[in-house]
Enzyme design. Structure first.
Site, mmCIF file in Angstrom:
data_model
loop_
_atom_site.group_PDB
_atom_site.id
_atom_site.type_symbol
_atom_site.label_atom_id
_atom_site.label_comp_id
_atom_site.label_asym_id
_atom_site.label_seq_id
_atom_site.Cartn_x
_atom_site.Cartn_y
_atom_site.Cartn_z
ATOM 1 N N SER A 1 1.074 -1.295 -0.144
ATOM 2 C CA SER A 1 0.180 -0.013 0.003
ATOM 3 C C SER A 1 0.954 1.161 0.052
ATOM 4 O O SER A 1 1.767 1.476 0.924
ATOM 5 C CB SER A 1 -1.009 -0.078 1.113
ATOM 6 O OG SER A 1 -1.674 1.260 1.145
ATOM 7 N N GLY A 2 0.655 2.245 -0.924
ATOM 8 C CA GLY A 2 1.349 3.392 -1.089
ATOM 9 C C GLY A 2 2.555 3.254 -1.714
ATOM 10 O O GLY A 2 3.441 4.063 -1.794
ATOM 11 N N THR B 1 -1.450 2.609 -7.843
ATOM 12 C CA THR B 1 -2.667 3.360 -8.552
ATOM 13 C C THR B 1 -2.064 4.490 -9.514
ATOM 14 O O THR B 1 -2.622 4.707 -10.583
ATOM 15 C CB THR B 1 -3.612 4.202 -7.414
ATOM 16 O OG1 THR B 1 -3.766 2.884 -6.517
ATOM 17 C CG2 THR B 1 -4.812 4.766 -7.951
ATOM 18 N N ASN C 1 -0.766 5.656 3.160
ATOM 19 C CA ASN C 1 -1.045 6.371 1.860
ATOM 20 C C ASN C 1 -2.184 7.364 1.974
ATOM 21 O O ASN C 1 -3.340 6.872 2.459
ATOM 22 C CB ASN C 1 -1.421 5.224 0.835
ATOM 23 C CG ASN C 1 -1.469 5.803 -0.654
ATOM 24 O OD1 ASN C 1 -1.386 7.101 -0.792
ATOM 25 N ND2 ASN C 1 -1.703 4.921 -1.574
ATOM 26 N N SER D 1 -5.230 5.988 -0.414
ATOM 27 C CA SER D 1 -4.985 4.632 -0.659
ATOM 28 C C SER D 1 -6.490 4.173 -1.291
ATOM 29 O O SER D 1 -7.509 4.658 -0.861
ATOM 30 C CB SER D 1 -4.913 3.912 0.756
ATOM 31 O OG SER D 1 -5.073 2.645 0.702
ATOM 32 N N SER D 2 -6.151 2.986 -2.037
ATOM 33 C CA SER D 2 -7.343 2.553 -2.849
ATOM 34 C C SER D 2 -7.927 1.669 -1.832
ATOM 35 O O SER D 2 -7.251 0.511 -1.333
ATOM 36 C CB SER D 2 -7.067 1.840 -4.133
ATOM 37 O OG SER D 2 -6.172 2.466 -4.703
ATOM 38 N N GLY E 1 -2.944 -2.763 -1.896
ATOM 39 C CA GLY E 1 -1.327 -3.517 -1.640
ATOM 40 C C GLY E 1 -1.331 -4.371 -0.489
ATOM 41 O O GLY E 1 -2.388 -3.937 0.261
ATOM 42 N N GLU F 1 -0.985 -5.017 3.123
ATOM 43 C CA GLU F 1 -1.031 -4.127 4.359
ATOM 44 C C GLU F 1 -0.595 -4.843 5.598
ATOM 45 O O GLU F 1 -1.131 -6.055 5.938
ATOM 46 C CB GLU F 1 -2.519 -3.681 4.239
ATOM 47 C CG GLU F 1 -2.791 -2.562 3.335
ATOM 48 C CD GLU F 1 -4.217 -2.038 3.420
ATOM 49 O OE1 GLU F 1 -4.325 -0.858 2.735
ATOM 50 O OE2 GLU F 1 -5.067 -2.655 3.990
HETATM 51 N N1 LIG Z 1 5.317 7.987 -9.681
HETATM 52 C C1 LIG Z 1 4.990 8.817 -8.942
HETATM 53 N N2 LIG Z 1 5.276 10.102 -9.156
HETATM 54 C C2 LIG Z 1 4.864 10.938 -7.901
HETATM 55 N N3 LIG Z 1 4.593 10.655 -6.791
HETATM 56 C C3 LIG Z 1 4.067 9.299 -6.782
HETATM 57 C C4 LIG Z 1 4.348 8.311 -7.873
HETATM 58 N N4 LIG Z 1 3.833 7.108 -7.588
HETATM 59 C C5 LIG Z 1 3.061 7.354 -6.306
HETATM 60 N N5 LIG Z 1 3.415 8.466 -5.869
HETATM 61 C C6 LIG Z 1 2.855 9.357 -4.564
HETATM 62 O O1 LIG Z 1 2.600 8.069 -3.675
HETATM 63 C C7 LIG Z 1 1.205 8.239 -3.382
HETATM 64 C C8 LIG Z 1 0.725 6.829 -3.377
HETATM 65 O O2 LIG Z 1 0.611 6.188 -4.348
HETATM 66 P P1 LIG Z 1 -0.568 5.075 -4.828
HETATM 67 O O3 LIG Z 1 -0.412 4.882 -6.147
HETATM 68 O O4 LIG Z 1 -1.716 5.802 -4.343
HETATM 69 O O5 LIG Z 1 -0.114 3.853 -3.873
HETATM 70 P P2 LIG Z 1 -0.907 2.362 -4.087
HETATM 71 O O6 LIG Z 1 -1.776 2.500 -4.880
HETATM 72 O O7 LIG Z 1 0.210 1.624 -4.357
HETATM 73 O O8 LIG Z 1 -1.409 2.362 -2.671
HETATM 74 C C9 LIG Z 1 0.500 8.877 -4.468
HETATM 75 O O9 LIG Z 1 -0.436 9.672 -3.838
HETATM 76 C C10 LIG Z 1 1.504 10.035 -5.028
HETATM 77 O O10 LIG Z 1 1.789 11.129 -4.035
HETATM 78 MG MG LIG Z 2 -3.802 2.425 -4.741
#
Ligand SMILES: Nc1ncnc2c1ncn2[C@@H]1O[C@H](COP(=O)(O)OP(=O)(O)O)[C@@H](O)[C@H]1O
Ligand SMILES: [Mg+2]
Length: 1080
Positions: free
Chosen positions: A107-108, A112, A157, A160-161, A387, A389
């Site tokens: 997660s994070g 996404t 996060n 977080s989804s 992800g 957790e």
């Molecule tokens: N490629 C990226 N560039 C900049 N920031 C990112 C990137 N990937 C993730 N982040 C940061 O990390 C945070 C969490 O990413 P997210 O995709 O929501 O994580 P996950 O879906 O894996 O839980 C996002 O809100 C963003 O702020």
């Molecule tokens: Mg996500």
């Protein structure tokens, strides 16, 4: 084999872990860190992309970057998520292979974000056009909607989804998006009613309260203040970097783009508001006579407002919070609810309302974005699931989420580690096995149908009797005690008895990514996911179309006494479907790694990263990759794909596919170490070889496309031409018909005109003939009439007086003529030709006739006179006539000679004896004999001589002696000269050089000059053989040749008194003057 090597150029660390030397966990981490420090967040392991979350925005997602990576080979540029997206998209478009993008990580870790980047890249590079752009927009805009309702801030996060999402994007054969289908997996609905510390409820609640207009809030009976709502945790209502108000507008806009109707948006917001209201309903106990406590709604205002919002009858809902009806097969039993049960019911309703609303949203979005055509689609699936957790308190939700991640890890292991290695062995490729941890055993612990944790939980939930979370744990303790990944304090396996990190109400699972301690509290309830039927029925009764749809089981007509499937069961089933779905597609991996726990940029927590690298099996992945082959393909499709690169295999290869591929490779001269032949597949070690093949194929395809285009264009043009030709014939036929018709009409009318003219002409001709005939007839009649008239007149003319004049005239004329002729007869003159008398004419008109008659008479008289002549007399007259012709009017002497008869022989020479001797000298008959004077030139005195003239000569003889003095042959005589005067002189001129001419010419004088000359002329003309005439010169001056001298004889006129004789005098040597007396 020309491949750009920018992957290796200017590289920080190595872009592809496969190239890492030496390969160890340390070097691996060092490489990651080095790259992370230089903002290189992407690194490859072969075709797998490792993505480090930078926690800050990097300038590597610009449209220019998109263009840079577009249509480039995977290894051509430095590692990027766009390269993977491009590879997947082109593989889908060009190889017709369904794709899935598997994004895994804690997660994070950035899953996404990664999924959104992939989608935005594909949207940017695929086809354009109004329709396509609309589809793209809808697909992209479904994200903010789902994120608002399904994402929340967690400690890991901020966005977080809280649901699993798998999105299939569908493309047509050109690679243009047609639509999509979204599947959602188990929303973490417990969050609606309660959030762990430091976390928030779903974004939409905060967004609605911050972003909606006052007006909207009033309509929804809401207050902007978060603290007024029990369901919203206070401690982290505002999140750094999240602007709820703006997000709300974004969401509303996105909903509109996706295709939500205005009233639908309103209904959704009403439901969100209703959930908030629901959370504010509180209960108080009310003692009943039987001693039990019955719950009652404390403050009915919220209830009332909520009922108003949803169109629910307040009493019905109020009752549902106080009573519960249990329906058995035959009877209905109603029991009261105590306060705790009422709260449970309220929360269950809230959770259900919200999660069903979420599912409805997904369905509704799918309705909008689904592909319109029914043709076969190519699909690209993007999986973005919650992800792995590990929280402080982990419950049923984490259990489910982590189970899902286990399953994904399984897929990864299956396809990249196990399957790949097994394939090498199967295909007979030389291979040393690489060890890796297979988490199948953990999956089995959770999902095994007999003794898996989920099966146990379901069993407990369905078991009659008292069921609690504790009984569930007991069961696990007995069934799973032996499992090496299961840990529990009270398990039969007593090794955890003294493990104080393991509370009694918990069990622990050693997941592939770490140990997780799950508190059993709530497992049963959450798995049961029960909603009292009274509540669902109350909802169904609502006067609100959306609510009604969300609670179909509340329909009393469809009462179903069977228990609904448990949440765990449903999830397991849907994950099963998902896994099977993913296995049918070509996987593309993005493995997200979280660099630190603080959500902060630039921090690289080595232990954390090391842990993730470890459990994600990345090292094993690298090892397998390094030993293995980048690409493999069964011989048939490989041959099918590249057969156009070799003449021997194109267009058909008849033999076995493997031999075909071998021929192909040999023909292309690919180095032998670059590939291996398996039993059914060819293995290609280096991607560059593949790029080489692909590049060659692309060029070849262009040529083939040109060929096809050429043939097609030819065909099209030909067809078009034939069509044109056909049309042209039809048109021409019609036109010709038309033209012929016109021509025919013209000819017809012309014919009619000609006919009418001809007929007219014929008629006129006939008329003319008839008229002519008629006129002829009339003329005949007229002529006949005139003819008759003439005849009659002629017959009767004699009887006409008019003729008398002419008759009298003719008669008179005849009488006169008669009298004239009779008178003339009487008075005719004598017959003498010399008689000049002629009677006078009586009438003047007879003048001509009278003269004519005189002439006729004279001629007749002359003729009569001539007819009396004898031969001698005739000769005399002929002589006279000749003399006249010579001398008349030329010589004055002539007239006196006329009356003298030409005697000729004046000397009577033959008779006279005197001249006998002379006569005998002359042989011929003498035609003239006369005495002449021969003029002496000395004194002009003459001497007499006898001149004899015969037919042949002129003889001069002495008169006395009769002696011949000179004889001149006539031919020697050239001419005779005489004067014009009345004299008898004449000169005989001799031909010069002749015998006679010795003594010179003769100048003579004669009494009978005329006769002498005439006779001389006559003989001369008859004697000469050549018919030459003797010239007679008549002039008063002529030359005479005397011996040597020429003497001019000149005649002058003398006076008459001078005597009548002619005198000749010599004037000088050259001149003899002859004087001739003038005639009176
Ligand atoms: N490629 C990226 N560039 C900049 N920031 C990112 C990137 N990937 C993730 N982040 C940061 O990390 C945070 C969490 O990413 P997210 O995709 O929501 O994580 P996950 O879906 O894996 O839980 C996002 O809100 C963003 O702020
Ligand atoms: Mg996500």
């Amino acid at each position: 084999m020309e491949v750009k090597t920018s992957l290796l150029d200017n590289m920080i660390g190595v872009g592809d872990m496969v190239l890492l030397e030496p390969l160890s966990e340390d070097s691996f981490l060092e490489n990651l860190r080095k790259r992370f420090d230089h903002n290189e967040i992407y690194t490859y392991i072969g075709s797998v992309v490792i993505s480090m979350n930078p926690y800050r925005s990097l300038p590597i997602y610009s449209p220019e970057k998109v263009e840079e990576y577009r249509n480039r080979n995977f290894y051509e540029l430095s590692p990027h998520i766009y390269a993977l997206a491009d590879e997947a998209y082109r593989s889908l478009r060009d190889h017709d292979k369904d794709q899935c993008i598997l994004i895994t990580g804690e997660s994070g870790a950035g899953k996404t974000e990664a999924s959104k980047l992939v989608m935005s890249y594909v949207a940017a590079v695929c086809g354009k056009g109004q329709e396509v752009n609309k589809v793209k927009e809808q697909l992209l805009q479904s994200n903010p909607v789902l994120e608002a309702f399904g994402n929340a801030k967690t400690v890991r996060n901020d966005n977080s989804s809280r649901f699993g999402k798998y999105m299939d994007i569908e493309f047509d054969f050109k690679g243009d998006p047609l639509g999509g289908v979204i599947s959602n997996y188990l929303l973490e609905k417990s969050r609606v009613v309660k959030q762990p510390r430091g976390e928030r409820n779903f974004h939409i609640f905060y967004q609605l309260l911050s972003g909606a207009s006052d007006d909207t809030l009033e309509k929804l009976k809401l207050d902007r203040d978060f603290s007024k709502y029990n369901y919203l945790s206070l401690d982290s209502a505002v999140v750094n970097g999240l602007d709820d108000a703006t997000s709300f507008r974004t969401v509303k806009n996105a909903m509109q783009i996706v295709g939500f109707m205005e009233n639908e948006v309103q209904s959704v917001l009403e439901l969100v508001a209703a959930v908030l209201k629901l959370g504010n309903i509180e209960f108080k106990p009310e003692s009943r006579c039987n001693g039990t406590d019955e719950s009652r709604v404390k403050d009915k205002n919220d209830l009332k407002e909520m009922c108003e919002l949803l169109g629910i009858e307040q009493a019905v809902l109020e009752r549902a919070f106080s009573y519960r009806t249990v329906e058995a097969k035959l009877e209905k039993v109603s029991t009261t609810l105590n306060v705790a049960q009422a709260y449970y019911a309220r929360d269950a309703l809230a959770k259900n309302l919200y999660s069903r609303l979420f599912s409805w949203l997904v369905t509704r979005i799918n309705e909008s974005i689904k592909a319109q055509t029914k043709t076969r689609h190519k699909v690209m699936g993007v999986l973005d699931i919650y992800g792995f957790e590990i929280f402080e308190d982990n419950s049923f939700e984490q259990f489910i989420i982590n189970y899902c991640n286990e399953k994904l890890q399984q897929i990864f292991i299956e396809l990249t580690l196990r399957e790949e290695q097994e394939e090498y062995v199967r295909e007979g490729i030389e291979w040393t096995n690489i060890e890796y941890f297979n988490n199948a055993v953990i999956c089995d612990l959770i999902e095994n149908n007999q003794n898996g944790i989920m099966a146990m939980l379901d069993e407990e939930c369905l078991r009659p009797g008292t069921v609690t979370d504790e009984t569930f744990l007991d069961k696990l303790n007995t069934v799973c005690a032996e499992h090496q990944h299961f840990e529990s304090r009270l398990s039969k396996n007593s090794k955890f008895l003294n493990d104080h990190s393991l509370p009694h109400s918990c069990f622990r699972i050693q997941h592939y990514a770490g140990k997780v301690l799950y508190g059993v509290e709530g497992f049963v309830d959450k798995n049961n996911d029960l909603l009292y039927r009274d509540l669902s029925q109350a909802m169904y009764k609502a006067n609100h179309s959306l609510i009604k749809q969300l609670f179909p089981e509340g329909n009393p007509a469809k009462v179903n006494l069977k228990r609904p499937p448990t949440a765990g069961f449903q999830f397991k089933a849907s994950v099963g479907i998902l896994m099977r779905n993913l296995q049918t597609k070509n996987p593309n991996y993005i493995r997200c790694i979280k660099p630190n726990d603080k959500k902060a940029p630039h921090i690289f927590t080595e232990s954390l990263v090391c842990h993730q690298v470890h459990y994600l099996g990345l090292m094993e992945n690298v090892r397998v990759r390094r030993a293995g082959y980048a690409f493999r393909q069964a011989y048939e499709p490989c041959l099918e794909r590249y057969k156009m690169l070799c003449k021997r295999t194109w267009p058909h290869w008849r033999g076995p596919a493997r031999v075909g591929v071998e021929v192909l490779m040999a023909d292309l001269q690919v180095p032998a170490e670059e590939f291996s032949y398996g039993r059914s597949k060819i293995f290609i070690r280096n991607p560059r070889t593949l790029f080489f093949l692909e590049e060659r194929r692309r060029q070849c395809l262009q040529d083939l496309a040109t060929l096809i285009q050429k043939i097609y264009r030819g065909w099209k043009s030909r067809t078009h031409f034939l069509l044109l030709k056909k049309s042209q014939i039809v048109v021409a036929a019609w036109y010709r018909r038309y033209a012929q018709q016109k021509k025919y009409q013209r000819i017809k009318s012309a014919t009619t005109v000609v006919q009418s003219y001809t007929r007219g002409w014929q008629a006129r001709k006939l008329l003319r003939e008839l008229k002519h005939q008629k006129r002829c007839e009339e003329a005949v009649t007229t002529i006949a009439a005139y003819w008759h008239g003439t005849q009659v007149r002629r017959e009767y003319r004699k009887f006409f007086r008019a003729n008398a004049g002419k008759k009298i005239y003719n008669f008179t004329i005849q009488r006169i003529m008669q009298k004239y002729f009779l008178g003339l007869k009487r008075t005719l003159p004598s017959m003498s030709p010399i008689d000049k008398n002629w009677p006078a004419r009586p009438y003047r008109f007879l003048d001509t006739a009278h003269t004519e008659l005189r002439g006729i008479f004279h001629l007749w008289r002359c003729k009569k006179y001539r007819s009396q002549f004898t031969q001698e007399k005739k000769a005399v007259y002929e002589e006279k006539l000749e003399a006249s012709e010579i001398f008349k009017d030329k010589k004055s002497l002539y007239p006196s000679s006329v009356s003298q008869p030409f005697k000729g022989d004046y000397l009577e020479i033959s008779k006279n004896p005197k001249y006998q001797k002379l006569n005998s000298c002359v042989e011929e008959t003498v035609l003239l004999a006369d005495v002449v004077n021969k003029i002496n030139r000395a004194n002009g005195k003459g001497a007499t001589r006898i001149l004899l003239l015969t037919k042949k000569s002129v003889v001069l003889a002495d008169q006395k002696s009769g002696q011949v003095k000179a004889s001149v042959a006539l031919p020697d005589l050239t001419s005779v000269s005489v004067s014009t005067q009345n004299d008898g002189f004449f000169a005989l001129k001799l031909k010069e050089g002749s015998a006679s001419a010795v003594k010179g010419d003769f100048l003579l004088s004669s009494e009978h000059l005329i006769e002498t000359i005439t006779k001389l002329h006559h003989i001369g003309s008859t004697a000469s053989d050549d018919g030459e005439q003797l010239n007679i010169d008549i002039s008063d001056e002529f030359l005479v040749q005397f011996k040597q001298d020429k003497v001019c004889v000149k005649f002058i006129q003398g006076a008459p008194k001078n005597g009548s004789s002619v005198s000749c005098k010599r004037k000088n040597n050259r001149l003899l003057e002859v004087s001739v007396p003038a005639t009176a």
